[in-house]
Design an enzyme around this catalytic site. Sequence first.
Site, PDB file in Angstrom:
ATOM      1  N   ARG A 165      77.476  28.890  44.127  1.00 50.64           N
ATOM      2  CA  ARG A 165      77.077  27.506  44.408  1.00 50.64           C
ATOM      3  C   ARG A 165      76.798  26.802  43.079  1.00 50.64           C
ATOM      4  NH1 ARG A 165      72.296  25.324  48.435  1.00 50.64           N
ATOM      5  NH2 ARG A 165      70.996  26.830  47.306  1.00 50.64           N
ATOM      6  N   ASP A 449      62.769  27.163  47.545  1.00 50.81           N
ATOM      7  CA  ASP A 449      63.615  26.660  46.475  1.00 50.81           C
ATOM      8  C   ASP A 449      63.385  25.165  46.340  1.00 50.81           C
ATOM      9  OD1 ASP A 449      65.061  25.431  48.512  1.00 50.81           O
ATOM     10  OD2 ASP A 449      66.807  26.746  48.328  1.00 50.81           O
TER      11      ASP A 449
END
Length: 534
Positions: A165, A449
């Site tokens: 990612r 996150d």
Amino acid sequence: MAAPQGVEITGPLLDRFDEILTAPALEFVAELHRRFGRRRGQLLAARAERQEAISRGGTLEFPAATKHVREDPAWRVAPPAPGLEDRRVEITGPTDRKMTINALNSGAKVWLADFEDANTPHWENVVDGQLNLRDALDRTIDFTSPDGKSYALRPDAELATIVVRPRGWHLDEKHVLVDGERVAGALVDFGLYLFHCARRQLDRGRGPYFYLPKLESHLEARLWNDVFTAAEERLDLAHGTIRATVLIETFPAAFEMEEILYELRDHSAGLNAGRWDYLFSIIKTFRTRGRAFLLPERNAVTMTAPFMRAYTELLVSTCHRRGAHAIGGMAAFIPSRRDPEVNEKALAKVRDDKTRESGDGFDGSWVAHPDLVPICREVFDAVLGEAPNQLGRLREDVRVSAAELLAVDTAEGGVTEAGLRNNVSVALQYLASWLGGSGAVAIFSLMEDAATAEISRSQIWQWLHNDVVLDDGPRVTPELVDRIIGEELASIRAALGEGYDAERFDGAVALFRQVALADDYADFLTLPAYERLP
């Protein structure tokens, strides 16, 4: 290190960085920037224009201009690529050395190697992550912790398929300049990995695969598709070698799922339900539109809320109609070896969540910790059996309207002082860790996150600007939030003891006030946060 013409590296050149920052690799990144950097800027400007229109009273809807794409029954995405046929369990995490080894050894089918929300884009993390991925593919990676524990890849085990990612289109990389301009972090992460690892992946029967975050329109997917095609031509890769799964984690993208698949169809690996960022995006998109888009505290918003059910069911039916994988959301719980009672309750919730997803037709789902891989696999095994996926479940029963996606006011729950305090405490702890170089943090038994801090600060901003009164207390004001910041900071200091880093938490408090209490709303907290990094 001799950089190519027009390329400047402003970050320090640490041990082994010359293995990644080679002249040919940097020239490749520079070519991508020169060819696509201007379009990226135009699309970011288009985001701002759409946001201005919504703030003036506009709305989101399925685009009339692309109705022909949605109504054409004939087109399909490419068949699943090698290593992506079966994705029943995917584990996510940053690309540090220990996580790389643990994720690949975890028993998950796929590892999302994250340069974005679970990673602080500190220069060292950016380049070390590339080294770790390359070493993992060469099977030369190992790690010894400060307490002497050794980590290595299991020699004969089937390792998870790596899916990288890169950063979203909105983030720059200030340590790589081309012709005096910062390069998009997305092109740095993508370009360096593809240049060094595409052939390594293909030699092992896989391919270079990616997760694309934060897209807001099919035109942004088209840009990625053009980047992929140009990169394949430049590196002599067959068309369609690169595959990408798009995270539907912004509110605007939910109205363009089919178009996003269409733009990427030769390179598509499906869509993912990025639930936490999706909630953040709802707040961000309609933050000035009053109580119709006012969410309760984040822990009260579950995936069974009608507007969230509409989003996930539309994602599955859209994907399967076009032959694409639908991947479910994150199970963020971190099992504790100290509290069996907490574990039992939390694992039951994880099982229920994955049971709902597998029953809805998802082809797999995410977990944040290796200990959750067996539960997710067990749940999906019960539905899939020997089949690799549920692509045959077309979910033709699903009919979702724009109004159902927009029905945010169907969420049940309120706003309590405990919820406000949780937002403040989690955000401060996360931002302190992020500023210290770690973007994936265990807080209150959850792996958090950047989406965590985004929801936390956005909810507080929204509550402040809508004069929200707590269910069990006063109106949310800057003065109340400031008082709670001080009280929660004292609790954190007491809990950490000698481990409390005053300078780092001072930075976290300043950043939090900037993005939660200011009148002007920052589109992403990582933008001002990044400028605080060396």
